[in-house]
Design a protein around this motif. Structure first.
Motif, PDB file in Angstrom:
ATOM      1  N   ILE A  64       0.849  -1.205   0.000  1.00 38.47           N
ATOM      2  CA  ILE A  64       0.000   0.000   0.000  1.00 38.47           C
ATOM      3  C   ILE A  64       0.878   1.247   0.000  1.00 38.47           C
ATOM      4  CG2 ILE A  64      -1.705   1.318   1.315  1.00 38.47           C
ATOM      5  CD1 ILE A  64      -2.744  -1.393   2.380  1.00 38.47           C
ATOM      6  N   LEU A  65       1.908   1.248   0.843  1.00 40.18           N
ATOM      7  CA  LEU A  65       2.836   2.380   0.895  1.00 40.18           C
ATOM      8  C   LEU A  65       3.633   2.503  -0.399  1.00 40.18           C
ATOM      9  CD1 LEU A  65       4.162   2.033   4.566  1.00 40.18           C
ATOM     10  CD2 LEU A  65       2.553   3.736   3.681  1.00 40.18           C
ATOM     11  N   THR A  66       3.894   1.371  -1.045  1.00 39.02           N
ATOM     12  CA  THR A  66       4.621   1.387  -2.317  1.00 39.02           C
ATOM     13  C   THR A  66       3.824   2.113  -3.390  1.00 39.02           C
ATOM     14  OG1 THR A  66       5.768  -0.698  -1.827  1.00 39.02           O
ATOM     15  CG2 THR A  66       5.626  -0.048  -4.146  1.00 39.02           C
ATOM     16  N   VAL A  67       2.517   1.941  -3.384  1.00 36.95           N
ATOM     17  CA  VAL A  67       1.649   2.644  -4.348  1.00 36.95           C
ATOM     18  C   VAL A  67       1.757   4.150  -4.139  1.00 36.95           C
ATOM     19  CG1 VAL A  67      -0.724   3.043  -5.082  1.00 36.95           C
ATOM     20  CG2 VAL A  67       0.043   0.715  -4.567  1.00 36.95           C
ATOM     21  N   VAL A  68       1.697   4.582  -2.882  1.00 34.10           N
ATOM     22  CA  VAL A  68       1.801   6.008  -2.561  1.00 34.10           C
ATOM     23  C   VAL A  68       3.173   6.544  -2.981  1.00 34.10           C
ATOM     24  CG1 VAL A  68       1.731   7.738  -0.730  1.00 34.10           C
ATOM     25  CG2 VAL A  68       0.215   5.753  -0.616  1.00 34.10           C
TER      26      VAL A  68
END
Length: 235
Positions: A64-68
């Protein structure tokens, strides 16, 4: 949501928390000492190092943080005319991270747990990944050349390693960490070049140095996770 994140942080081992804390402090210090610091670069870097520690745990929060991070990093790359990085993260790394979120949620090691089930790659998957990596490399080389991308050769290699890493991440294979490690080395070179031109990009160069350390830990930890999961399944 905050409660769930707190729980994820408490799930980190002492070493993992120390690694994350040192990573955050290193990136922040590089931001402080840099001239004309760019706040967006710092934010992206902090999100990136946070993503990696959770990915190393096999926790979907890392995806999820990778998407951001992908969105922020793509914008930063656009400003530096690193179109290869922009296209890679917006058109490949980010979308594959989204698919990985779904894949990881569908394949938890235990129901209700945050840890993903680590998988081995079969021969068919290996061949497909290699063929697609070669095709992506050739395709992006000419696309980047057409747009006059800065540091063409380095950017092309970055696309290849990034695609390989993202693919292995989607397949839940620990080889993702080695591919990302190779990508980190390429990006360190890329952002050192940018830093020479504009010191405000120093945090991004330092960010990928920190990424390299975290990815090496991820490779080691996923090996441990895989061995533990196999051992428990045999009981």
């Amino acid at each position: 949501m905050k409660q769930k994140i707190d729980l994820r942080i408490r799930n980190l081992s002492k070493f993992e928390f120390l690694l994350w804390f040192c990573s955050v402090m290193t990136v922040t210090l590089s931001f402080i000492v840099g001239r004309n610091p760019d706040v967006l670069t710092l934010i992206a870097s902090l999100i990136g190092v946070s993503a990696l520690i959770f990915v190393a745990k096999g926790d979907v929060l890392g995806q999820i943080l990778t998407v951001v991070f992908s969105v922020l990093y793509a914008f930063i790359s656009f400003r530096m005319k690193y179109y290869g990085e922009m296209i890679t993260y917006m058109g490949m790394t980010g979308p594959i991270a989204l698919m990985s979120i779904v894949s990881w949620l569908k394949h938890p090691y235990e129901k209700g747990k945050y840890e993903v089930r680590v998988a081995r790659m079969n021969k068919k998957q290996f061949c497909i990944v290699m063929i697609l990596s070669a095709a992506v490399t050739v395709f992006f080389y000419y696309i980047l050349k057409f747009f006059g991308n800065a540091s063409l050769l380095v950017s092309t290699i970055s696309v290849t390693t990034s695609f390989l890493a993202s693919s292995l991440m989607l397949l839940r294979n620990r080889g993702y960490a080695l591919a990302y490690g190779a990508n980190d080395i390429v990006l360190i070179i890329l952002w050192v070049i940018a830093t020479i031109k504009d010191s405000s990009y120093l945090p991004m160069a330092v960010c990928f140095m920190v990424f390299l350390v975290n990815d090496l830990y991820g490779f080691i930890n996923w090996k441990r996770i895989r061995e533990r999961q196999i051992e428990i399944s045999l009981l």
